[in-house]
Design an enzyme around this catalytic site. Sequence first.
Site, short mmCIF file in Angstrom:
data_model
loop_
_atom_site.label_atom_id
_atom_site.label_comp_id
_atom_site.label_asym_id
_atom_site.label_seq_id
_atom_site.Cartn_x
_atom_site.Cartn_y
_atom_site.Cartn_z
N LYS A 21 0.85 -1.20 0.00
CA LYS A 21 0.00 0.00 0.00
C LYS A 21 0.88 1.25 0.00
O LYS A 21 1.70 1.44 0.90
CB LYS A 21 -0.92 -0.01 1.23
CG LYS A 21 -1.71 1.29 1.43
CD LYS A 21 -2.66 1.22 2.63
CE LYS A 21 -3.29 2.58 2.93
NZ LYS A 21 -4.16 2.58 4.12
N LYS A 50 -10.07 12.89 8.46
CA LYS A 50 -9.57 12.44 9.77
C LYS A 50 -9.49 13.62 10.73
O LYS A 50 -9.35 14.76 10.28
CB LYS A 50 -8.15 11.87 9.60
CG LYS A 50 -8.08 10.52 8.94
CD LYS A 50 -6.64 10.02 8.90
CE LYS A 50 -6.54 8.66 8.21
NZ LYS A 50 -7.26 7.60 8.93
N ASP A 68 1.59 6.28 5.64
CA ASP A 68 0.61 5.34 5.09
C ASP A 68 1.11 4.67 3.81
O ASP A 68 0.37 3.94 3.16
CB ASP A 68 -0.72 6.08 4.86
CG ASP A 68 -1.92 5.16 4.97
OD1 ASP A 68 -1.77 4.06 5.56
OD2 ASP A 68 -2.99 5.53 4.47
N ARG A 123 -7.90 -0.32 1.01
CA ARG A 123 -8.46 -1.51 0.37
C ARG A 123 -8.91 -1.22 -1.06
O ARG A 123 -8.92 -2.11 -1.91
CB ARG A 123 -9.60 -2.06 1.25
CG ARG A 123 -10.72 -1.09 1.47
CD ARG A 123 -11.60 -1.49 2.66
NE ARG A 123 -11.02 -1.08 3.94
CZ ARG A 123 -11.60 -1.32 5.12
NH1 ARG A 123 -12.75 -1.98 5.18
NH2 ARG A 123 -11.02 -0.93 6.23
N1 BES Z 1 -4.25 4.42 6.91
C1 BES Z 1 -5.42 4.20 7.70
C2 BES Z 1 -5.19 3.19 8.81
C3 BES Z 1 -4.44 3.66 10.01
C4 BES Z 1 -5.04 4.49 10.93
C5 BES Z 1 -3.18 3.22 10.25
C6 BES Z 1 -4.36 4.89 12.05
C7 BES Z 1 -2.51 3.61 11.39
C8 BES Z 1 -3.09 4.46 12.29
C9 BES Z 1 -6.55 3.68 6.82
O1 BES Z 1 -6.58 4.18 5.54
C10 BES Z 1 -7.82 4.08 7.49
O2 BES Z 1 -8.07 5.25 7.57
N2 BES Z 1 -8.59 3.12 7.95
C11 BES Z 1 -9.80 3.38 8.63
C12 BES Z 1 -10.82 2.38 8.17
C13 BES Z 1 -12.20 2.65 8.69
C14 BES Z 1 -12.75 3.92 8.04
C15 BES Z 1 -13.07 1.47 8.37
C16 BES Z 1 -9.54 3.23 10.13
O3 BES Z 1 -8.80 2.35 10.53
O4 BES Z 1 -10.04 4.08 10.88
ZN ZN Z 2 -4.83 4.76 4.73
MN MN Z 3 -7.66 6.03 5.47
#
Ligand code: BES
Ligand code: ZN
Ligand code: MN
Length: 498
Positions: A268, A280, A291, A354
């Site tokens: 990724k 966010k 990321d 994803r």
């Molecule tokens: N890159 C983030 C995941 C992440 C968040 C990694 C915090 C490390 C620390 C990913 O793209 C993301 O935002 N995932 C969301 C998914 C959710 C919206 C289902 C998450 O984990 O909040």
């Molecule tokens: Zn992400």
């Molecule tokens: Mn994200």
Amino acid sequence: MEFTVKSGNPEKQRTACVVAAVFEPRRLSAAAEQLDKASGGYISGLLRRGDMEGKVGQSLLLYGVPNTLCDRVLLVGCGKEREFDLATYRKVVAAAARELNEGGAMEAVFYLAELPLKGYDIPHRVNQAVQFIEGALYRFDRLKSKPSSVRRPLRKVTLAVPSRRDLGPAEQAIRVGQATAEGMALARDLGNLPGNICTPSYLADEARRLAKSFDSLSTEVLEEKEMEELGMGALLSVSRGSRQPAKLIVLRHRGAGEEEKPVVLVGKGLTFDAGGISLKPAQAMDEMKYDMGGAAGVLGTLLACARLNLPLNVVGVIPSSENLPDGAANKPGDIVTSMSGQTIEILNTDAEGRLILCDALTYVERFEPATVVDLATLTGACVIALGKHAHGLFSNHSPLAHELLNAGKESGDRAWEMPLWEEYQEQLDSNFADMANVGGREGGAITAACFLSRFTKKYHWAHLDIAGTAWLGGKEKGGTGRPVPLLVQFLLNRAENR
Ligand code: BES
Ligand code: ZN
Ligand code: MN
């Protein structure tokens, strides 16, 4: 750093420093014992007076130890001998390297690879020591106007091994350790670079640079137009909200015959994830420059493969984009069509990893992979489940899961298996498309893996969620170089059992 191996008595080493271990309570390692004997009980005398207990993290620097040829002896505490494990070995080796680097000795002979570390042979301990030392001395200061300089840095480390028979294998282990450390340093550098420098185009250039440096590597970068022709509607929907063009980077290591099926690594490469329209919160959002940790892990691992001339075919594939809010960005409720033909309702634009991975996972079918491993900083839920110590591992093929778990144990870069059960799949049901891109709060790391599993049915596949492990936050903020050690070990084992 220059590394060599040697066997021989510590008191006979003509060096700036000999490093030897003391276990708790005040128990000398074999090398410390030899120094003690040669010096007429000088070391045991000091310990008896209470100068060092042998606790992990303790150290004692001695000058002019009688009847030795070295300028200094650095005693390092290793804790209780029975409890000495890989994690302690790492702490001790790293602490010794840091102390030497800050002191005056520019070279040293380490008598630590001979310590009783159950389950790891001498070459493996040497390999690990090289990684730990390089890792401990890593700095990222190229963006400071005045990089901090060390006055007399540690330049040369000799790793002592118990017998002459160990020398050959230990020399090879140094090469493996250095290649792994180099791959980790590249992954850390790429992670630490900010989003305004490390863009998808920057990652593509990095892949091109690697391909130029090694005969075994070649690269190809797909532009948005080509991705459109391939029908990568999920990947492209994420990059629509960004002014930086998305890239699909392919970096191949050719180490075996044409007919041999490759191991494919998919990483990724979100060079910045603001969440998109599902923005966010501001808290620690800067860390979303990491990321692209999966992409960095792929590039670092391919660098190690090339450096070692690994006799395997390995293909790295990196879907890379930014995820930003914009008038053209994905909106909650949007429905896109992936390259596989499956449609996806985007209920949360922050579940973008994803979306870019699913098209890359369909794309890699063309390589007829022996196996596919993806690495992704995919979910905050994985950080909640496993913290910063273990990668989350999911697989549709249990022998592959075991290979990865074992490589994790061997390298000390561990993963922990999580379920990929059918029961979780229904959380992705959508009223309007084939699936939703989120499955609710419950088991968030699992439903993310379930989403990917719908695109990986044609091959053996494993997914590493490295959201908690690819970087550290807070005071020690920085990329870790993980899971390069796990993947290099996994590939070395594959090359050996071929
Ligand atoms: N890159 C983030 C995941 C992440 C968040 C990694 C915090 C490390 C620390 C990913 O793209 C993301 O935002 N995932 C969301 C998914 C959710 C919206 C289902 C998450 O984990 O909040
Ligand atoms: Zn992400
Ligand atoms: Mn994200």
